[in-house]
Design a protein around this motif. Sequence first.
Motif, PDB file in Angstrom:
ATOM      1  N   ARG B 191      59.114  42.962  40.600  1.00 24.66           N
ATOM      2  CA  ARG B 191      58.979  44.309  41.159  1.00 24.66           C
ATOM      3  C   ARG B 191      58.223  44.260  42.485  1.00 24.66           C
ATOM      4  O   ARG B 191      58.521  44.990  43.418  1.00 24.66           O
ATOM      5  CB  ARG B 191      58.264  45.228  40.174  1.00 24.66           C
ATOM      6  N   ILE B 192      57.259  43.369  42.547  1.00 26.49           N
ATOM      7  CA  ILE B 192      56.508  43.199  43.803  1.00 26.49           C
ATOM      8  C   ILE B 192      57.407  42.624  44.895  1.00 26.49           C
ATOM      9  O   ILE B 192      57.375  43.070  46.046  1.00 26.49           O
ATOM     10  CB  ILE B 192      55.261  42.306  43.561  1.00 26.49           C
ATOM     11  N   GLN B 193      58.236  41.646  44.518  1.00 29.96           N
ATOM     12  CA  GLN B 193      59.199  41.077  45.484  1.00 29.96           C
ATOM     13  C   GLN B 193      60.062  42.174  46.088  1.00 29.96           C
ATOM     14  O   GLN B 193      60.250  42.238  47.310  1.00 29.96           O
ATOM     15  CB  GLN B 193      60.133  40.072  44.795  1.00 29.96           C
ATOM     16  N   ARG B 194      60.593  43.037  45.217  1.00 28.18           N
ATOM     17  CA  ARG B 194      61.492  44.096  45.697  1.00 28.18           C
ATOM     18  C   ARG B 194      60.751  45.091  46.583  1.00 28.18           C
ATOM     19  O   ARG B 194      61.276  45.568  47.583  1.00 28.18           O
ATOM     20  CB  ARG B 194      62.138  44.818  44.511  1.00 28.18           C
ATOM     21  N   ARG B 195      59.515  45.403  46.175  1.00 30.56           N
ATOM     22  CA  ARG B 195      58.731  46.346  46.962  1.00 30.56           C
ATOM     23  C   ARG B 195      58.408  45.767  48.345  1.00 30.56           C
ATOM     24  O   ARG B 195      58.495  46.456  49.369  1.00 30.56           O
ATOM     25  CB  ARG B 195      57.437  46.697  46.224  1.00 30.56           C
ATOM     26  N   LEU B 196      58.077  44.495  48.387  1.00 30.77           N
ATOM     27  CA  LEU B 196      57.783  43.842  49.671  1.00 30.77           C
ATOM     28  C   LEU B 196      59.041  43.779  50.547  1.00 30.77           C
ATOM     29  O   LEU B 196      58.967  43.944  51.764  1.00 30.77           O
ATOM     30  CB  LEU B 196      57.212  42.441  49.435  1.00 30.77           C
ATOM     31  N   PHE B 197      60.178  43.560  49.888  1.00 32.53           N
ATOM     32  CA  PHE B 197      61.446  43.587  50.635  1.00 32.53           C
ATOM     33  C   PHE B 197      61.625  44.947  51.310  1.00 32.53           C
ATOM     34  O   PHE B 197      61.911  45.037  52.503  1.00 32.53           O
ATOM     35  CB  PHE B 197      62.628  43.300  49.703  1.00 32.53           C
ATOM     36  N   ARG B 198      61.439  46.015  50.527  1.00 31.83           N
ATOM     37  CA  ARG B 198      61.623  47.365  51.098  1.00 31.83           C
ATOM     38  C   ARG B 198      60.584  47.646  52.173  1.00 31.83           C
ATOM     39  O   ARG B 198      60.901  48.229  53.214  1.00 31.83           O
ATOM     40  CB  ARG B 198      61.546  48.428  49.992  1.00 31.83           C
ATOM     41  N   PHE B 199      59.334  47.233  51.938  1.00 33.97           N
ATOM     42  CA  PHE B 199      58.302  47.380  52.965  1.00 33.97           C
ATOM     43  C   PHE B 199      58.776  46.716  54.272  1.00 33.97           C
ATOM     44  O   PHE B 199      58.744  47.322  55.348  1.00 33.97           O
ATOM     45  CB  PHE B 199      56.979  46.747  52.503  1.00 33.97           C
ATOM     46  N   GLY B 204      60.694  46.825  59.667  1.00 39.82           N
ATOM     47  CA  GLY B 204      61.653  46.250  60.614  1.00 39.82           C
ATOM     48  C   GLY B 204      62.451  47.318  61.345  1.00 39.82           C
ATOM     49  O   GLY B 204      62.674  47.215  62.562  1.00 39.82           O
ATOM     50  N   MET B 205      62.878  48.343  60.610  1.00 44.03           N
ATOM     51  CA  MET B 205      63.621  49.450  61.245  1.00 44.03           C
ATOM     52  C   MET B 205      62.727  50.134  62.278  1.00 44.03           C
ATOM     53  O   MET B 205      63.138  50.396  63.407  1.00 44.03           O
ATOM     54  CB  MET B 205      64.087  50.460  60.191  1.00 44.03           C
ATOM     55  N   SER B 206      61.489  50.424  61.872  1.00 40.20           N
ATOM     56  CA  SER B 206      60.547  51.082  62.769  1.00 40.20           C
ATOM     57  C   SER B 206      60.283  50.224  64.001  1.00 40.20           C
ATOM     58  O   SER B 206      60.280  50.708  65.144  1.00 40.20           O
ATOM     59  CB  SER B 206      59.238  51.351  62.016  1.00 40.20           C
ATOM     60  N   ILE B 284      61.394  59.353  64.449  1.00 42.27           N
ATOM     61  CA  ILE B 284      62.233  58.646  63.461  1.00 42.27           C
ATOM     62  C   ILE B 284      61.598  57.294  63.116  1.00 42.27           C
ATOM     63  O   ILE B 284      61.541  56.900  61.952  1.00 42.27           O
ATOM     64  CB  ILE B 284      63.676  58.482  63.997  1.00 42.27           C
ATOM     65  N   SER B 285      61.091  56.609  64.140  1.00 45.85           N
ATOM     66  CA  SER B 285      60.378  55.346  63.889  1.00 45.85           C
ATOM     67  C   SER B 285      59.191  55.593  62.954  1.00 45.85           C
ATOM     68  O   SER B 285      58.969  54.828  61.997  1.00 45.85           O
ATOM     69  CB  SER B 285      59.911  54.756  65.223  1.00 45.85           C
ATOM     70  N   ASP B 286      58.470  56.669  63.204  1.00 46.96           N
ATOM     71  CA  ASP B 286      57.301  56.993  62.369  1.00 46.96           C
ATOM     72  C   ASP B 286      57.701  57.292  60.922  1.00 46.96           C
ATOM     73  O   ASP B 286      56.969  56.970  59.985  1.00 46.96           O
ATOM     74  CB  ASP B 286      56.541  58.186  62.958  1.00 46.96           C
ATOM     75  N   GLN B 287      58.862  57.937  60.758  1.00 49.04           N
ATOM     76  CA  GLN B 287      59.322  58.220  59.393  1.00 49.04           C
ATOM     77  C   GLN B 287      59.558  56.927  58.606  1.00 49.04           C
ATOM     78  O   GLN B 287      59.237  56.841  57.422  1.00 49.04           O
ATOM     79  CB  GLN B 287      60.597  59.065  59.424  1.00 49.04           C
ATOM     80  N   TYR B 288      60.142  55.934  59.294  1.00 49.95           N
ATOM     81  CA  TYR B 288      60.327  54.640  58.628  1.00 49.95           C
ATOM     82  C   TYR B 288      58.970  54.031  58.277  1.00 49.95           C
ATOM     83  O   TYR B 288      58.788  53.471  57.193  1.00 49.95           O
ATOM     84  CB  TYR B 288      61.137  53.677  59.504  1.00 49.95           C
ATOM     85  N   LEU B 289      58.025  54.149  59.196  1.00 53.85           N
ATOM     86  CA  LEU B 289      56.682  53.612  58.931  1.00 53.85           C
ATOM     87  C   LEU B 289      56.059  54.284  57.713  1.00 53.85           C
ATOM     88  O   LEU B 289      55.434  53.626  56.873  1.00 53.85           O
ATOM     89  CB  LEU B 289      55.767  53.824  60.140  1.00 53.85           C
ATOM     90  N   GLU B 290      56.241  55.603  57.620  1.00 51.05           N
ATOM     91  CA  GLU B 290      55.711  56.333  56.471  1.00 51.05           C
ATOM     92  C   GLU B 290      56.256  55.759  55.168  1.00 51.05           C
ATOM     93  O   GLU B 290      55.537  55.572  54.190  1.00 51.05           O
ATOM     94  CB  GLU B 290      56.089  57.825  56.567  1.00 51.05           C
TER      95      GLU B 290
END
Lengths: 320, 320
Positions: B191-199, B204-206, B284-290
């Motif tokens: 679960r941590i792996q997946r969460r870090l992936f999403r983080f 990266g998008m931001s 939009i960048s900030d939304q990704y950061l959020e």
Amino acid sequence: MKYKLKYSFLNSDLQLVEKELEAAIHADSSVLTEASLHLLQSGGKRIRPVFVLLAARFGDYDIHVVKHVAATLELIHTASLVHDDVVDDADLRRGSATIKSKWDNRVAMYTGDYIFARALEMMSEINNPRAHQILANTMVELCLGEIEQIKDKFNFEQNWRIYFRRIKRKTALLIASSCQLGAIATGADERIQRRLFRFGYYVGMSYQIMDDILDFTASEAELGKPAGSDLLQGNITLPVLIAMKNPALKEIIKTVHEEMLKEDMGAIIQAIKASGAIEQATRISDQYLEKAFRELEELPSNKARKTLSQIAQNIGKRKF
Amino acid sequence: MKYKLKYSFLNSDLQLVEKELEAAIHADSSVLTEASLHLLQSGGKRIRPVFVLLAARFGDYDIHVVKHVAATLELIHTASLVHDDVVDDADLRRGSATIKSKWDNRVAMYTGDYIFARALEMMSEINNPRAHQILANTMVELCLGEIEQIKDKFNFEQNWRIYFRRIKRKTALLIASSCQLGAIATGADERIQRRLFRFGYYVGMSYQIMDDILDFTASEAELGKPAGSDLLQGNITLPVLIAMKNPALKEIIKTVHEEMLKEDMGAIIQAIKASGAIEQATRISDQYLEKAFRELEELPSNKARKTLSQIAQNIGKRKF
């Protein structure tokens, strides 16, 4: 001349490999799929997959494992051809337009990258750290060979050692690794793995020397590109190195440049052919084949060994 | 702005990664070593290795395993930059001459290939099939992103979805995988792996959106290349897409072409900046950061989490 037509007991397994190849390069980008399929379907001999399948028969053969290794090797070979054509500025490959001439250099570069990446995806099906290491090493050597080829273009002073190292890196190691990885994938005995590696290496050296000879002796129709293309592009191959032992001929060969007229080039090709260089290069190719046969003799006698021997014989006899 | 200067507890581990990087690209070809070192030492932020090392701290941290993953990711990133510069025909990268301008496109292509191959060699130290699969998938996506970028150059009609998919493939997935692979390498909870992936994905998008904004707002000295370079090369980024919602401005933007005069380009950059596009893209960048911060909140609280949070904050605030 597809090998799959000649060794019928491999047919059904090679068809599975073909399916893997086509599935691997299907992308949602149409340019990419078209560009990749273009080369993959333009009549490669699938010699690397054939070697993988045959070497795999010395272990506990399972086509559903081995097919991934076979497809990986063909994909890597294909990717390297795509990048090769960018470097050689080649317009023809296997008788049809290259990706870089049909699209452009940028598309060719990324198509190569994409095929490489697909190869790795395919290989990641194989759970064997040593296999990954060998493949990565082989790819490093392949790149070094390519860089050397650029660096040594039109270098008429290069010694023979440079040539042999270059064809080892560019061709022989990938064939050697095909054999080795086939054997590793089915858990063949380590001594057998090493012997198959050496067999592949010697066959690969012989094969590339024959290729370099055929560039002079085969017709444009047989080659799918003009004869003497290698030399015209500045690639100094074994027949040229041998011919240059004659100082007068060397001076003539050194006049070759990329914009040379077809007639002038034709005269130089004739001079190289008349020099005895083709015959001597053929003898060196044959010596490598002899070494390959000696490795085979030490392998367990089975159908795969017999087929490897036939393939090696065909390399010696091939006309194009 | 090297991260290793800012997060001192990572310093000694990052130095080990640097050693791996330098050892990896040492070749017996001097052109190749020079060309590879050239880019590797020209001041990259090592953001991917930093993410690997930090993500790895959520598992059973061992720098002697993790350093290989960290170096692999940086090498892949470096290789993709080399090929990127061929495609973009860029003469400057990080303020110094690109490989393709210092040597030529062919050398740049094979230097990229060579660095890729060295990355795989490095990764073969890691005995984890899933890690290899993730890396190969990421490389496939990276190539697809590159091809899309070529295909969509000067396509002023592309919709936003195309842009977001492209930056996902070109940037976000590699950062996401850096985090995921760091965690996998030290056996962190799935679960941590997946969460870090999403983080990593959100960061990266931001990050890429900020990069695309800075191409308009930063100075030539800060960027190491002229402002507006992306648009001049036909890369349609988020600020441009937003600005083109104004039909009059869209008509002006559509006049951009690669040979455009610096003054004309300057006027268009001003118009885009005056349109409110920069502010909207920043939101939009900030939304990704959020979203990235929300993923962090669910992770175990430790020094690594705090540092990941600081890095994410810096991305939001960075000026170049």
